[in-house]
Write an enzyme that holds these catalytic residues in place. Structure first.
Site, PDB file in Angstrom:
ATOM      1  N   LEU A 121       2.225  26.478  29.118  1.00  0.00           N
ATOM      2  CA  LEU A 121       2.327  26.672  27.674  1.00  0.00           C
ATOM      3  C   LEU A 121       2.583  28.109  27.265  1.00  0.00           C
ATOM      4  CD1 LEU A 121      -0.592  24.363  26.489  1.00  0.00           C
ATOM      5  CD2 LEU A 121       1.849  23.852  26.535  1.00  0.00           C
ATOM      6  N   GLU A 130       1.345  32.624  28.188  1.00  0.00           N
ATOM      7  CA  GLU A 130       0.380  33.527  28.796  1.00  0.00           C
ATOM      8  C   GLU A 130       0.172  34.730  27.911  1.00  0.00           C
ATOM      9  OE1 GLU A 130       1.552  35.784  32.312  1.00  0.00           O
ATOM     10  OE2 GLU A 130       3.617  35.177  31.941  1.00  0.00           O
ATOM     11  N   PHE A 168      -4.627  38.246  29.839  1.00  0.00           N
ATOM     12  CA  PHE A 168      -5.458  37.920  31.000  1.00  0.00           C
ATOM     13  C   PHE A 168      -5.568  36.427  31.270  1.00  0.00           C
ATOM     14  CE2 PHE A 168      -8.216  37.503  27.406  1.00  0.00           C
ATOM     15  CZ  PHE A 168      -9.145  36.541  27.747  1.00  0.00           C
ATOM     16  N   ARG A 181      -3.586  32.312  31.260  1.00  0.00           N
ATOM     17  CA  ARG A 181      -2.424  31.452  31.152  1.00  0.00           C
ATOM     18  C   ARG A 181      -2.878  30.091  30.657  1.00  0.00           C
ATOM     19  NH1 ARG A 181       1.126  32.775  36.669  1.00  0.00           N
ATOM     20  NH2 ARG A 181       2.016  34.715  35.888  1.00  0.00           N
ATOM     21  N   ASP A 200     -10.689  38.434  15.691  1.00  0.00           N
ATOM     22  CA  ASP A 200      -9.269  38.452  16.065  1.00  0.00           C
ATOM     23  C   ASP A 200      -8.497  37.415  15.251  1.00  0.00           C
ATOM     24  OD1 ASP A 200      -7.110  39.505  17.414  1.00  0.00           O
ATOM     25  OD2 ASP A 200      -7.280  38.122  19.105  1.00  0.00           O
TER      26      ASP A 200
END
Length: 658
Positions: free
Chosen positions: A80, A82, A85, A87, A196
């Site tokens: 899908l 990455e 850090f 994937r 975030d």
């Protein structure tokens, strides 16, 4: 019968699901690769000069089938995306449900602090349950990776929507904001700061509802008045107090700031402080230096809300409860988001009546839990949650929802009933991975024999040993629902399921085999016990038994031959009005013609077998049949024409696959 139809490998999903290529957030700023230099704090003196390999490169591709200790198994699907850090891969369970697996390499977890951060992410996300938060499904590990299994959101993120649309209408953004505010209200009620929030971390589920994901930077405040001091986040979304580091500290208000950034970006087309130089971004943030471009007009009420959300002083920003009281939310409000919104502006947004908008607004708030948030206790991160009693294991039992803290075992010959990888013999394991080459070799041998049939004597040719091959004796095509079922002359029964993987139930045995295919890895054959099958295989075994009962009751065997000499699977089949073609894992090609004569090409094209309608079987060197023009013992109607059809069909396969 239908026109030519083969059974190709079916991907789990064609879309990029939960994909955030190069967009998985690093744990902390300033410690990552060159392409992430923009996330460093401007006061840092050292700049990364050499391009470092992403930690995500340490993530090894998971095996085709991931077996967990509690018996819940997942089949790996498409890659899908990455980030710094991790994937992400698709994973499919026994029922066919698809998930997203965030895969973190254990090699990237180099110290106790990084390990604690990962376990904290798992603990936080596992504890959350809200309609606008990506659902946490499971977590498990093997020797190489840690897997965080999540609800998959097939319609990408707000970032992709904005890239496609350039700008988004105010009615649509109103609904987006209600769903985001509902999720953040829930997080803050549990003392969780996301830290975030950005367009790329907010996904659309199958019903086009928004879901917040990626809790890699999330943190829990021990008390409502506590603060965090780590400088982290994505540059365009970082709140000014975060840039102050240990001098100022930050709290829940950083998420309020991020809501303002997202609202501005959706309405204007880009974040308010965007610049090529990250230091310029930070300087603009510190001064709240931004403007509303005249060529991209938005309403005054929208500007008023954005200005308050982007207040330099965190205490001047509206609380999460106050945001939805602003007049901007009294404008046109749609009942839901439609898939057309991913690419184009929906029709009729400006013509929603005030009464209907008010009803839609109330309904959206209800669904997002604005009025009645679930008053669960705040999340606590306990020391016992973050330390494992077993040094070699990363996930403690308390963080592993389904007791999957131990690695799955794909090869375990010591334990009775546990699955193990099977290598029958070198011929099997080699041929099964190189079927495309077998097509080419078989075609070339048939073609060579055609050229040599008139000029060579049988004494000068190396003739193959001509034992009768294992053949498909009965078959049922139920690919519109399950797959293609077949019974071999050795009485093994298999089903080639629609995802091109196969389950083979061995005759008079307590074992069965799963043949699992993946583009990059080729084939894996797993042996299992019928008395202790994996969870996902139970339903498949029921399907095999269903087909077996049907075939034994309604169909006649093709041939009485076929001692148990080898394990054979059906790899692929094709149907035309004149024949059905079976391609087997041992390199044999079986053709069942409409006149009920069957011919099998084996030995890479050197041997040929005929099965008559009355089930008499004969096998001879192909060169002999070609020189004689027919089979020596019992003539076959239009024999050479059938061989020509076979050669042409294998040729098409050979050059199509090449």
């Amino acid at each position: 019968m239908s026109a030519l139809r083969s059974q190709p490998l079916q991907p789990l999903n064609n879309g990029q699901l939960n994909a955030r290529t190069n967009n998985v957030t690093p744990v902390k700023l300033g410690k990552w690769s060159k392409e992430n230099v923009q996330t460093q704090h401007p006061e840092q003196k050292q700049q990364v000069k050499k391009k470092k390999e992403k930690l995500s490169a340490l993530c090894k591709t998971p095996p085709s089938i991931v077996r967990t200790r509690n018996g819940r198994d997942y089949r790996r699907g498409n890659f899908l995306g990455e980030g710094g850090f991790a994937r992400c891969f698709q994973m499919k369970d026994a029922s066919g449900q698809i998930y997203a697996a965030k895969t973190v390499a254990k090699a990237s977890i180099k110290n106790e602090k990084t390990k604690t951060k990962l376990l904290s992410e798992i603990k936080i996300h596992k504890s959350l349950k809200h309609p606008n938060i990506v659902n946490f499904i499971d977590c498990f590990e093997d020797d190489i990776n840690v897997y965080i299994l999540l609800e998959i959101c097939p319609n990408q993120s707000l970032m992709e929507l904005l890239k496609n649309r350039k700008r988004v209408t105010e009615p649509e953004v109103r609904l987006f904001m209600v769903q985001v505010v509902g999720a953040i209200k829930y997080l803050h009620s549990r003392r969780v700061i996301h830290r975030d929030l950005k367009l790329g971390n907010i996904f659309f589920d199958p019903d086009m509802n928004l879901k917040i994901g990626d809790f890699g930077l999330a943190s829990v405040l021990p008390s409502s008045d506590a603060k965090k001091y780590t400088i982290c986040g994505t540059p365009n979304y970082i709140a000014p107090e975060v840039l102050g580091g240990k001098n100022t500290g930050h709290s829940f208000e950083v998420d309020i700031w991020a809501i303002g950034i997202m609202m501005y970006a959706l309405l204007v087309g880009k974040p308010p402080f965007q610049a090529k130089d990250v230091n310029v971004i930070y300087e603009r943030i510190k001064k709240t230096e931004y403007y509303f471009p005249e060529d991209k007009p938005i309403s005054d009420s929208a500007k008023y809300l954005i200005k308050d959300l982007l207040s330099l002083n965190p205490l001047n920003r509206p609380t999460i409860d106050e945001i939805l009281t602003y007049d901007w939310f009294k404008g046109p409000f749609p009942d839901r988001t439609r898939e057309v919104s991913l690419m184009d502006t929906p029709d009729g947004l400006d013509f929603i009546s005030r009464a209907q908008s008010a009803m839609n607004f109330k309904s959206a708030k209800d669904m997002a839990g604005i009025y009645t948030p679930k008053n669960k206790n705040p999340i606590e991160i306990l020391r016992s949650d973050l330390h494992s009693e077993q040094p070699k294991a990363l996930l403690p039992q308390s963080l592993s929802p389904n007791d999957t803290k131990s690695k799955y075992q794909e090869v375990d010959p010591e334990q009775l009933g546990r699955p193990r990888r099977v290598n029958f013999n070198s011929h099997f394991s080699t041929t099964i991975k190189r079927l495309d080459q077998i097509c080419f070799e078989t075609y070339q041998n048939i073609r060579r024999l055609e050229h040599s049939k008139h000029g060579s004597s049988l004494d000068s040719l190396e003739l193959p040993k001509c034992e009768n091959p294992t053949l498909i004796s009965k078959w049922v095509d139920y690919s519109n629902k399950y797959g293609f079922s077949y019974q071999l002359t050795n009485d093994d029964i298999g089903v080639l399921f629609n995802d091109e993987n196969t389950l083979l139930k061995l005759y008079n045995s307590t074992k069965f085999l799963e043949l699992i295919y993946h583009d990059e890895e080729g084939w894996t054959c797993i042996e299992n016990s019928l008395s202790h099958p994996p969870v996902q295989a139970k339903r498949q075994l029921e399907i095999v038994d269903f087909f077996a009962k049907y075939m034994n009751s309604n169909l006649s065997k093709v041939s009485e031959t076929g001692e148990k000499k080898e394990i054979v699977f059906l790899r692929r089949y094709s149907r035309t009005p004149d024949y059905i073609m079976f391609e087997m894992t041992n390199g044999n090609f079986q053709f069942n013609f409409k006149d009920h004569h069957k011919i099998c090409i084996s030995k890479s094209g050197l041997a040929i077998t005929h099965i008559s309608p009355n089930r008499l079987t004969q096998t001879h060197p192909l060169i002999l049949v070609m020189q004689e023009g027919n089979f020596p013992k019992e003539p076959v109607p239009e024999c050479m024409k059938k061989i020509a059809i076979i050669k042409e069909a294998i040729k098409k396969r050979a050059f199509k696959e090449a």
